[in-house]
Enzyme design. Structure first.
Site, PDB file in Angstrom:
ATOM      1  CG  ASP A  30      -2.172   0.837   1.022  1.00 24.10           C
ATOM      2  OD1 ASP A  30      -2.039   2.075   0.874  1.00 24.10           O
ATOM      3  OD2 ASP A  30      -3.274   0.268   0.990  1.00 24.10           O
ATOM      4  CB  THR A 122     -16.145  -4.293  -7.979  1.00 20.47           C
ATOM      5  OG1 THR A 122     -16.250  -5.282  -6.954  1.00 20.47           O
ATOM      6  CG2 THR A 122     -17.398  -4.320  -8.835  1.00 20.47           C
ATOM      7  CG  LEU A 153     -14.851 -10.361   0.483  1.00 20.04           C
ATOM      8  CD1 LEU A 153     -13.714  -9.592   1.145  1.00 20.04           C
ATOM      9  CD2 LEU A 153     -14.753 -11.848   0.785  1.00 20.04           C
ATOM     10  CG  PHE A 255     -30.351  -9.546  -0.190  1.00 20.89           C
ATOM     11  CD1 PHE A 255     -29.786  -8.310  -0.433  1.00 20.89           C
ATOM     12  CD2 PHE A 255     -29.552 -10.547   0.343  1.00 20.89           C
ATOM     13  CE1 PHE A 255     -28.446  -8.069  -0.169  1.00 20.89           C
ATOM     14  CE2 PHE A 255     -28.216 -10.320   0.627  1.00 20.89           C
ATOM     15  CZ  PHE A 255     -27.657  -9.082   0.372  1.00 20.89           C
ATOM     16  CG  LEU A 256     -37.582 -10.942  -0.740  1.00 23.18           C
ATOM     17  CD1 LEU A 256     -38.646 -12.023  -0.856  1.00 23.18           C
ATOM     18  CD2 LEU A 256     -37.938  -9.764  -1.648  1.00 23.18           C
ATOM     19  CB  ALA A 258     -39.635  -3.774   3.435  1.00 24.27           C
ATOM     20  CB  CYS A 266     -20.330  -3.079  -2.541  1.00 21.36           C
ATOM     21  SG  CYS A 266     -18.690  -3.537  -1.940  1.00 21.36           S
ATOM     22  NE  ARG A 336     -16.784   2.243   2.026  1.00 23.83           N
ATOM     23  CZ  ARG A 336     -16.172   1.227   1.409  1.00 23.83           C
ATOM     24  NH1 ARG A 336     -15.446   1.455   0.339  1.00 23.83           N
ATOM     25  NH2 ARG A 336     -16.304  -0.005   1.874  1.00 23.83           N
TER      26      ARG A 336
END
Length: 439
Positions: A30, A122, A153, A255-256, A258, A266, A336
Site C-alpha cells: 500500500d 470490482t 465478500l 434480501f427481502l 423492507a 459496494c 459510506r
C-alpha cells in the site's frame, strides 16, 4: 506459495490475511505508510469481526508482511492480486479506475520474470482486457498474464466468505500464457479440496459476475421496498408478505427485508457504474431499470425523514431526534453511503437537534458528519428525545427494553427503519411504533 496483495483496505487486507491463514506467504502492499505500519503491527484499521485475530496470528507466524515498496513486491512473488478501491467518480456514475491504473503502471516495469496479475477489485467490464493491452503497449518487456478473480465478500462475514466461499470465479485470457488457472488452483487448493465450486470463464464474464450479483441483490431490496410503499398505502404488512414470498424456492427470503434500503461502499456505486458502462457500450437501455432501483432506494431515506416529522407533530424544527445506528449495516463500521447517516443529516437540515449513537461507527461518522451530536450510549442518545429512529439493526438495539428507554425520552415514539423490533412488545409498553411498510 508466495503472493502479493496490492491495496490494504477492506478487500485487500482481508484477502492478504486469509491467504496467509491457509498457509501461503503473503506481502501486502500500500502507498499509505501509516496503514502499512498498523497492519504490520497486527492492527486492523477498520472493524471486521474475526479479522484481527487472523491478521495477528499470521503476522506473528511470519507468513504475512506489509510494505510500501513495489520493488520488494515485484521480487517477492510471481502472482500479484489487485485489491484497490474503485470508487464512483465525482459528479458521474462511472467507476474511478485511477488506483487500478496506478498499481499496474508502477508494478509492470519492475517485473523481470513471468508474472500473473489477478484482479479482485470490482471493475467495469473490459477493464482486464484494457490492462493487458496497457501492459503490452507501455511495458512490452514485461511478461504479464492478466486474470480476474472477483470477490463476493459481505461486510461482517468477510473472513468466512474468503475462507469458505460459495464459489470461486476465475476469468482468464485463453490466448495468454496459460499460467493463471494452474496457479490459482494451487493457491486455492485447500478451498477446492473442501468442495468449493471453481468456475473458469473468459475475462469479461468474470468481471460481469460481480456487478451482476450486486445489481440483482440491489434490485431485490428495492423490489420489496417498492412493495412496502404499496403496503403503506393499503394497510398491508410487508413483513408477512415477504415471509409468504420467501417460501417460494424460486424467490427465497434473503434480501427481502423492507426498510431503509441498501448503502455501503459496494451496491450503490456498483449499480451506477454498471449503468454507466452499459451506456458506453451502447446498451444503456438494457439496464435502465437500475435507475428506478436506485431511485426507490434513495426514496426510502426521504420517507423515513418524513415519518420523523410526522412523529414530531408535522415539523422537525426544534425537535430532539435520537438516531440509533450510523453504519450502513450491523457488524461494520463502514459509513459510506450510509442510509442511517443520510437520514440523520436530512432531519438535521429540517431543523432537528440530532444525536447519533452506533456501537462501532462513531469515529467514521464524526469525520463524515461533524455537525451532528454524538452520544456514548443508547440511553444518552435518547435523553429527552421526541422520536427515536432505529436505522441500523445492531443486536444492541434489537434487544432494547421499552420500559428502560421510556425513562429517558420525552415522547414514547419510535420508528423502526429496519423492521427489526418486536412491534407488539413496544406497543404494549405504551410506545407509538411505526415500521416501514407495516400497519
Amino acid at each position: 506459495m508466495r503472493c502479493t496483495v496490492f491495496g490494504t483496505g477492506y478487500l485487500g487486507a482481508t484477502h492478504a490475511a486469509c491467504m496467509a491463514e491457509i498457509g501461503h506467504d503473503v506481502l501486502g502492499v500500500d502507498i499509505d505508510a501509516g496503514k502499512v505500519a498498523k497492519l504490520g503491527a497486527g492492527e486492523v484499521p477498520f472493524y471486521e469481526p474475526g479479522l484481527g485475530e487472523v491478521l495477528r496470528r499470521n503476522v506473528d507466524a511470519g507468513r504475512l508482511r506489509f510494505t510500501t515498496s513495489y520493488d520488494d513486491a515485484a521480487d517477492f512473488a510471481d502472482i500479484h492480486f489487485l485489491g484497490v478501491g474503485t470508487p464512483q467518480k465525482k459528479g458521474e456514475y462511472g467507476a474511478d479506475l485511477r488506483n487500478v491504473d496506478a498499481v499496474v503502471d508502477t508494478l509492470a516495469p519492475r517485473l523481470h520474470r513471468p508474472a500473473v496479475l489477478v484482479g479482485k477489485s470490482t471493475v467495469p467490464v473490459g477493464t482486464a482486457a484494457h490492462l493487458a493491452e496497457r501492459i503490452r503497449r507501455d511495458t512490452p518487456q514485461a511478461d504479464v498474464e492478466v486474470a480476474w478473480n472477483p470477490e463476493f465478500l459481505r461486510e461482517g462475514f468477510a473472513v468466512e466468505d474468503t475462507l469458505r466461499p460459495d464459489r470461486v470465479v476465475l476469468g482468464i485470457d485463453e490466448t495468454a500464457g496459460g499460467r493463471a488457472e494452474p496457479l490459482i488452483r494451487e493457491l486455492y487448493a485447500p478451498l477446492l479440496a473442501a468442495g468449493v465450486p471453481f468456475l473458469v470463464t473468459d475475462l469479461a464474464t468474470a468481471e460481469l459476475v460481480k456487478v451482476s450479483a450486486n445489481a440483482f441483490l440491489a434490485t431485490k431490496v428495492s423490489f420489496i421496498n417498492a412493495v412496502a410503499e404499496v403496503c403503506e398505502a393499503t394497510g398491508a404488512d410487508v413483513v408477512a408478505l415477504a415471509d409468504a414470498l420467501g417460501h417460494d424456492a424460486r424467490i427465497g427470503r434473503r434480501f427481502l427485508n423492507a426498510g431503509l434500503g441498501f448503502g455501503g461502499g459496494c451496491l450503490p456505486k456498483d449499480i451506477r457504474a454498471f449503468m454507466a458502462r452499459a451506456g458506453e457500450l451502447g446498451a444503456d437501455h438494457a439496464l435502465s431499470f437500475l435507475r428506478e432501483v436506485d431511485h426507490i432506494n434513495m426514496r426510502r431515506r426521504t420517507k423515513l425523514a418524513e415519518l420523523a416529522a410526522q412523529a414530531c407533530g408535522g415539523s422537525l424544527l426544534g425537535a430532539n431526534v435520537a438516531v440509533l445506528g450510523a453504519a450502513f449495516k450491523p457488524e461494520s463500521d463502514d459509513v459510506r453511503d450510509s442510509p442511517a447517516l443520510n437520514v440523520a443529516g436530512l432531519t438535521q437540515l429540517n431543523g432537528a437537534v440530532v444525536t447519533v449513537y452506533d456501537p462501532k461507527a462513531m469515529d467514521n461518522s464524526r469525520r463524515l458528519f461533524p455537525t451532528l451530536n454524538y452520544a456514548t450510549s443508547t440511553i444518552e442518545a435518547c435523553e429527552r428525545a421526541d422520536v427515536v429512529l432505529v436505522l441500523t439493526e445492531w443486536d444492541e438495539f434489537v434487544q432494547l427494553r421499552p420500559d428502560r428507554l421510556a425513562e429517558v425520552v420525552r415522547q414514547r415514539s419510535i420508528i423502526d427503519g429496519r423492521n427489526c423490533l418486536d412491534r407488539t412488545l413496544w406497543r404494549s409498553h405504551g410506545w407509538t411504533y411505526r415500521g416501514m411498510g407495516r400497519p
